[in-house]
Design an enzyme around this catalytic site. Structure first.
Site, PDB file in Angstrom:
ATOM      1  N   LYS A  11      47.410  65.925   7.883  1.00 11.19           N
ATOM      2  CA  LYS A  11      46.696  66.833   6.964  1.00 11.19           C
ATOM      3  C   LYS A  11      45.412  66.174   6.468  1.00 11.19           C
ATOM      4  O   LYS A  11      45.289  64.937   6.455  1.00 11.19           O
ATOM      5  CB  LYS A  11      47.561  67.259   5.781  1.00 11.19           C
ATOM      6  CG  LYS A  11      47.954  66.137   4.795  1.00 11.19           C
ATOM      7  CD  LYS A  11      46.965  65.910   3.660  1.00 11.19           C
ATOM      8  CE  LYS A  11      47.394  64.788   2.740  1.00 11.19           C
ATOM      9  NZ  LYS A  11      46.420  63.984   2.113  1.00 11.19           N
ATOM     10  N   ASP A 138      53.910  64.784  -0.966  1.00  6.88           N
ATOM     11  CA  ASP A 138      53.207  65.609   0.025  1.00  6.88           C
ATOM     12  C   ASP A 138      54.170  66.315   0.991  1.00  6.88           C
ATOM     13  O   ASP A 138      53.736  67.107   1.831  1.00  6.88           O
ATOM     14  CB  ASP A 138      52.237  64.748   0.862  1.00  6.88           C
ATOM     15  CG  ASP A 138      50.934  64.473   0.127  1.00  6.88           C
ATOM     16  OD1 ASP A 138      50.660  65.160  -0.887  1.00  6.88           O
ATOM     17  OD2 ASP A 138      50.193  63.566   0.561  1.00  6.88           O
TER      18      ASP A 138
END
Ligand code: C5P
Length: 286
Positions: A11, A138
Protein backbone atom coordinates in the site's frame (compact mmCIF):
# COMPACT_ATOMS: atom_id res chain seq x y z
CA UNK A 1 -9.19 -27.82 -0.50
CA UNK A 2 -5.65 -28.23 0.82
CA UNK A 3 -3.91 -25.13 -0.52
CA UNK A 4 -4.67 -21.47 -1.15
CA UNK A 5 -2.37 -18.92 -2.80
CA UNK A 6 -3.09 -15.20 -2.46
CA UNK A 7 -1.38 -11.98 -3.50
CA UNK A 8 -0.65 -9.63 -0.59
CA UNK A 9 -0.54 -6.15 -2.12
CA UNK A 10 1.67 -3.30 -0.92
CA UNK A 11 0.00 0.00 0.00
CA UNK A 12 0.88 3.65 -0.32
CA UNK A 13 -0.50 6.62 1.60
CA UNK A 14 -1.95 9.30 -0.66
CA UNK A 15 -2.33 11.34 2.55
CA UNK A 16 -1.20 10.75 6.12
CA UNK A 17 -2.18 13.03 9.00
CA UNK A 18 -1.52 12.46 12.71
CA UNK A 19 -4.35 14.05 14.69
CA UNK A 20 -3.09 13.40 18.22
CA UNK A 21 -1.79 10.96 20.79
CA UNK A 22 -4.30 8.71 22.57
CA UNK A 23 -4.38 7.39 26.09
CA UNK A 24 -3.62 3.84 24.88
CA UNK A 25 -0.26 5.08 23.47
CA UNK A 26 -1.39 4.88 19.84
CA UNK A 27 -2.16 7.92 17.67
CA UNK A 28 -5.36 8.98 15.98
CA UNK A 29 -4.71 9.09 12.25
CA UNK A 30 -6.41 10.15 9.05
CA UNK A 31 -4.99 8.42 5.98
CA UNK A 32 -6.06 7.89 2.40
CA UNK A 33 -4.66 4.48 1.44
CA UNK A 34 -4.17 2.85 -1.95
CA UNK A 35 -3.13 -0.71 -2.87
CA UNK A 36 -0.53 -1.20 -5.60
CA UNK A 37 0.27 -4.25 -7.73
CA UNK A 38 3.64 -4.95 -6.07
CA UNK A 39 2.75 -8.02 -3.99
CA UNK A 40 4.07 -10.84 -1.85
CA UNK A 41 2.61 -14.29 -2.54
CA UNK A 42 1.17 -16.03 0.50
CA UNK A 43 0.63 -19.78 0.17
CA UNK A 44 -1.18 -21.67 2.93
CA UNK A 45 -1.29 -25.47 2.95
CA UNK A 46 -2.96 -28.02 5.18
CA UNK A 47 -1.08 -31.25 5.75
CA UNK A 48 0.41 -33.56 8.31
CA UNK A 49 2.09 -32.08 11.37
CA UNK A 50 1.45 -31.08 14.93
CA UNK A 51 1.87 -27.34 14.73
CA UNK A 52 1.81 -24.18 12.63
CA UNK A 53 4.95 -23.74 10.53
CA UNK A 54 6.17 -20.84 8.41
CA UNK A 55 8.79 -20.41 5.70
CA UNK A 56 9.99 -17.36 3.81
CA UNK A 57 12.59 -16.56 1.17
CA UNK A 58 14.00 -13.76 3.35
CA UNK A 59 16.12 -15.38 6.06
CA UNK A 60 16.20 -12.34 8.35
CA UNK A 61 12.41 -12.12 8.86
CA UNK A 62 10.96 -13.23 12.20
CA UNK A 63 9.99 -16.93 12.38
CA UNK A 64 6.79 -18.66 13.50
CA UNK A 65 6.92 -17.06 16.99
CA UNK A 66 6.78 -13.42 15.97
CA UNK A 67 6.12 -13.18 12.24
CA UNK A 68 2.97 -11.11 11.69
CA UNK A 69 1.63 -13.81 9.32
CA UNK A 70 1.80 -16.41 12.09
CA UNK A 71 0.33 -13.95 14.61
CA UNK A 72 -2.59 -13.45 12.21
CA UNK A 73 -3.06 -17.23 11.94
CA UNK A 74 -3.24 -17.58 15.72
CA UNK A 75 -5.76 -14.71 15.95
CA UNK A 76 -7.84 -16.42 13.25
CA UNK A 77 -7.69 -19.74 15.13
CA UNK A 78 -8.80 -18.04 18.35
CA UNK A 79 -11.88 -16.51 16.69
CA UNK A 80 -12.83 -19.45 14.46
CA UNK A 81 -11.92 -22.39 16.66
CA UNK A 82 -10.03 -24.11 13.80
CA UNK A 83 -6.86 -26.05 14.60
CA UNK A 84 -3.58 -24.86 13.09
CA UNK A 85 -2.02 -28.34 13.35
CA UNK A 86 -0.34 -29.14 10.05
CA UNK A 87 -0.93 -25.66 8.64
CA UNK A 88 2.04 -24.24 6.76
CA UNK A 89 2.39 -20.63 5.60
CA UNK A 90 4.92 -19.71 2.93
CA UNK A 91 5.77 -16.07 2.21
CA UNK A 92 7.40 -15.25 -1.14
CA UNK A 93 8.47 -11.67 -0.48
CA UNK A 94 8.52 -8.88 -3.05
CA UNK A 95 7.38 -5.90 -0.93
CA UNK A 96 10.34 -4.13 0.69
CA UNK A 97 10.68 -4.75 4.43
CA UNK A 98 10.25 -1.95 7.03
CA UNK A 99 9.49 0.44 4.20
CA UNK A 100 6.14 2.14 4.99
CA UNK A 101 4.36 0.01 2.38
CA UNK A 102 2.58 -2.46 4.73
CA UNK A 103 4.52 -5.57 3.65
CA UNK A 104 4.03 -7.35 6.99
CA UNK A 105 0.47 -6.09 7.51
CA UNK A 106 -0.51 -7.22 4.03
CA UNK A 107 0.89 -10.72 4.66
CA UNK A 108 -1.12 -10.84 7.91
CA UNK A 109 -4.28 -9.75 6.10
CA UNK A 110 -3.73 -12.36 3.36
CA UNK A 111 -3.39 -15.07 6.03
CA UNK A 112 -6.76 -14.05 7.54
CA UNK A 113 -8.44 -14.16 4.10
CA UNK A 114 -6.60 -17.34 3.09
CA UNK A 115 -7.48 -19.32 6.23
CA UNK A 116 -11.10 -18.20 5.85
CA UNK A 117 -11.07 -19.77 2.35
CA UNK A 118 -9.11 -22.87 3.32
CA UNK A 119 -11.33 -23.76 6.28
CA UNK A 120 -14.52 -22.46 4.59
CA UNK A 121 -15.38 -20.51 7.75
CA UNK A 122 -17.48 -17.91 5.92
CA UNK A 123 -16.36 -14.77 7.76
CA UNK A 124 -17.16 -11.50 5.95
CA UNK A 125 -14.33 -9.13 5.01
CA UNK A 126 -15.56 -6.80 7.76
CA UNK A 127 -15.29 -9.60 10.34
CA UNK A 128 -11.78 -10.46 9.13
CA UNK A 129 -10.81 -6.75 9.28
CA UNK A 130 -12.05 -6.67 12.88
CA UNK A 131 -9.79 -9.66 13.70
CA UNK A 132 -6.98 -7.76 11.96
CA UNK A 133 -7.12 -5.07 14.66
CA UNK A 134 -5.49 -7.58 17.01
CA UNK A 135 -2.67 -8.15 14.53
CA UNK A 136 -1.62 -4.58 13.64
CA UNK A 137 -2.96 -1.10 12.92
CA UNK A 138 -2.71 -1.39 9.10
CA UNK A 139 -4.07 -4.96 8.90
CA UNK A 140 -7.81 -4.04 8.78
CA UNK A 141 -7.15 -1.79 5.77
CA UNK A 142 -5.05 -4.51 4.09
CA UNK A 143 -7.95 -6.98 4.46
CA UNK A 144 -10.17 -4.65 2.42
CA UNK A 145 -7.51 -3.11 0.14
CA UNK A 146 -8.01 -0.79 -2.88
CA UNK A 147 -8.73 2.88 -2.08
CA UNK A 148 -9.95 3.72 1.43
CA UNK A 149 -9.91 6.34 4.18
CA UNK A 150 -8.47 4.93 7.40
CA UNK A 151 -9.16 6.78 10.64
CA UNK A 152 -8.86 6.11 14.38
CA UNK A 153 -5.86 3.85 14.97
CA UNK A 154 -6.23 2.82 11.32
CA UNK A 155 -9.21 0.50 11.80
CA UNK A 156 -12.11 2.88 11.01
CA UNK A 157 -12.42 2.34 7.27
CA UNK A 158 -14.45 4.04 4.56
CA UNK A 159 -14.27 2.70 1.02
CA UNK A 160 -13.43 5.44 -1.53
CA UNK A 161 -13.78 5.73 -5.32
CA UNK A 162 -10.80 4.07 -7.05
CA UNK A 163 -7.73 6.05 -7.99
CA UNK A 164 -7.85 6.62 -11.77
CA UNK A 165 -5.50 4.23 -13.61
CA UNK A 166 -1.89 5.42 -13.46
CA UNK A 167 1.69 4.20 -13.10
CA UNK A 168 3.15 4.36 -9.59
CA UNK A 169 6.90 4.34 -9.09
CA UNK A 170 8.20 3.25 -5.66
CA UNK A 171 11.73 3.92 -4.47
CA UNK A 172 13.08 2.88 -1.08
CA UNK A 173 16.16 4.73 0.14
CA UNK A 174 18.73 2.60 1.95
CA UNK A 175 18.30 3.96 5.47
CA UNK A 176 16.21 2.14 8.10
CA UNK A 177 13.29 3.74 9.94
CA UNK A 178 11.80 2.74 13.29
CA UNK A 179 8.03 3.31 13.18
CA UNK A 180 7.59 3.68 16.99
CA UNK A 181 10.53 6.13 17.04
CA UNK A 182 9.06 8.29 14.26
CA UNK A 183 5.69 8.31 16.07
CA UNK A 184 7.53 9.51 19.21
CA UNK A 185 9.33 12.14 17.16
CA UNK A 186 6.12 13.48 15.66
CA UNK A 187 4.80 14.22 19.17
CA UNK A 188 7.64 16.77 19.51
CA UNK A 189 7.37 18.15 15.97
CA UNK A 190 5.35 21.30 15.34
CA UNK A 191 3.35 20.53 12.21
CA UNK A 192 2.98 23.67 10.13
CA UNK A 193 1.37 21.93 7.17
CA UNK A 194 -1.31 19.22 7.11
CA UNK A 195 -2.85 17.31 4.22
CA UNK A 196 -6.09 18.62 2.71
CA UNK A 197 -7.93 15.33 3.31
CA UNK A 198 -11.35 16.75 2.37
CA UNK A 199 -9.86 18.08 -0.89
CA UNK A 200 -8.30 14.64 -1.56
CA UNK A 201 -11.68 12.93 -1.05
CA UNK A 202 -13.30 15.43 -3.44
CA UNK A 203 -10.60 14.89 -6.10
CA UNK A 204 -11.08 11.09 -5.80
CA UNK A 205 -14.83 11.56 -6.15
CA UNK A 206 -14.21 13.58 -9.35
CA UNK A 207 -11.64 11.08 -10.69
CA UNK A 208 -9.27 14.06 -11.00
CA UNK A 209 -5.78 12.49 -11.08
CA UNK A 210 -3.92 15.84 -11.18
CA UNK A 211 -6.01 17.12 -8.23
CA UNK A 212 -5.26 13.92 -6.28
CA UNK A 213 -1.53 14.21 -6.97
CA UNK A 214 -1.38 17.88 -5.95
CA UNK A 215 -2.92 16.98 -2.58
CA UNK A 216 -0.60 14.08 -1.67
CA UNK A 217 0.96 14.90 1.70
CA UNK A 218 2.52 13.01 4.61
CA UNK A 219 3.20 14.75 7.96
CA UNK A 220 5.95 12.21 8.78
CA UNK A 221 8.27 13.80 6.23
CA UNK A 222 8.62 16.77 8.62
CA UNK A 223 9.65 14.40 11.45
CA UNK A 224 12.51 12.79 9.49
CA UNK A 225 15.98 13.66 10.78
CA UNK A 226 18.41 15.35 8.39
CA UNK A 227 20.02 14.15 6.12
CA UNK A 228 17.25 11.54 5.69
CA UNK A 229 14.73 14.24 4.85
CA UNK A 230 17.05 15.67 2.23
CA UNK A 231 17.40 12.26 0.56
CA UNK A 232 13.60 11.83 0.46
CA UNK A 233 13.30 15.34 -1.04
CA UNK A 234 15.89 14.49 -3.69
CA UNK A 235 14.02 11.34 -4.76
CA UNK A 236 10.77 13.31 -4.90
CA UNK A 237 12.46 15.98 -7.06
CA UNK A 238 13.84 13.33 -9.42
CA UNK A 239 10.34 11.93 -9.86
CA UNK A 240 8.72 15.37 -10.34
CA UNK A 241 11.45 16.52 -12.77
CA UNK A 242 10.85 13.29 -14.72
CA UNK A 243 7.15 14.02 -15.18
CA UNK A 244 5.42 12.72 -12.02
CA UNK A 245 2.16 14.55 -11.27
CA UNK A 246 2.97 14.22 -7.57
CA UNK A 247 5.46 12.54 -5.22
CA UNK A 248 5.31 11.76 -1.51
CA UNK A 249 6.69 9.47 1.22
CA UNK A 250 4.51 6.48 2.18
CA UNK A 251 3.63 5.67 5.81
CA UNK A 252 6.50 6.23 8.21
CA UNK A 253 8.81 5.73 5.25
CA UNK A 254 11.31 5.62 3.95
CA UNK A 255 9.69 4.56 0.62
CA UNK A 256 8.93 7.45 -1.72
CA UNK A 257 6.37 7.10 -4.51
CA UNK A 258 5.55 9.13 -7.59
CA UNK A 259 2.38 8.99 -9.68
CA UNK A 260 2.69 9.25 -13.47
CA UNK A 261 0.12 9.48 -16.23
CA UNK A 262 2.76 8.37 -18.74
CA UNK A 263 4.16 4.85 -18.33
CA UNK A 264 7.07 5.84 -20.59
CA UNK A 265 8.10 8.75 -18.33
CA UNK A 266 7.78 6.52 -15.26
CA UNK A 267 9.98 3.91 -16.96
CA UNK A 268 12.69 6.53 -17.65
CA UNK A 269 12.72 7.72 -14.02
CA UNK A 270 12.70 4.06 -12.91
CA UNK A 271 15.88 3.48 -14.94
CA UNK A 272 17.73 6.39 -13.33
CA UNK A 273 16.57 5.71 -9.75
CA UNK A 274 17.08 1.93 -9.97
CA UNK A 275 20.73 2.56 -10.86
CA UNK A 276 21.19 4.12 -7.39
CA UNK A 277 18.45 2.43 -5.34
CA UNK A 278 18.08 -1.35 -5.88
CA UNK A 279 14.66 -1.34 -4.21
CA UNK A 280 12.85 0.60 -6.95
CA UNK A 281 9.62 -0.76 -8.44
CA UNK A 282 7.29 0.14 -11.29
CA UNK A 283 3.71 -0.62 -10.23
CA UNK A 284 0.07 0.31 -10.86
CA UNK A 285 -2.95 0.89 -8.66
CA UNK A 286 -5.05 -2.16 -7.74
O1 C5P B 1 -0.13 -1.46 15.23
P1 C5P B 1 1.30 -1.59 14.81
O2 C5P B 1 1.99 -2.73 15.50
O3 C5P B 1 1.48 -1.63 13.33
O4 C5P B 1 2.02 -0.27 15.29
C1 C5P B 1 3.42 -0.15 15.36
C2 C5P B 1 3.77 1.06 16.21
O5 C5P B 1 3.37 2.27 15.53
C3 C5P B 1 3.03 1.13 17.54
O6 C5P B 1 3.74 0.45 18.54
C4 C5P B 1 3.00 2.62 17.81
O7 C5P B 1 4.23 3.06 18.31
C5 C5P B 1 2.85 3.22 16.43
N1 C5P B 1 1.45 3.54 16.06
C6 C5P B 1 0.80 4.59 16.68
N2 C5P B 1 -0.48 4.90 16.30
C7 C5P B 1 -1.11 4.20 15.33
C8 C5P B 1 -0.45 3.14 14.66
C9 C5P B 1 0.84 2.83 15.05
O8 C5P B 1 1.34 5.25 17.56
N3 C5P B 1 -2.35 4.55 14.98
Amino acid sequence: MNEVKLPAYAKINLTLDVLGKREDGFHDLSMVMQSVTLADTVTITRGEGSELTLSTDLGFLPGTDKNIAAVAARVFAKHSGVSLEGVHIDLAKKIPVCAGTAGGSSDGAAVLRGLNQLFETGFSLEELAKMGEEVGSDVPYCVLGCTALAEGRGEVLTKLPSLPDCTILLCKPGFPISTPELFRKIDDTKLHLRPDTAGMLQALEEGNLAGICHRMFNVFEAALPQPRREEVEEIKSTMLDGGALGACMSGTGPTVFGIFESREQARQVYDSLAAVYPETYLTENV
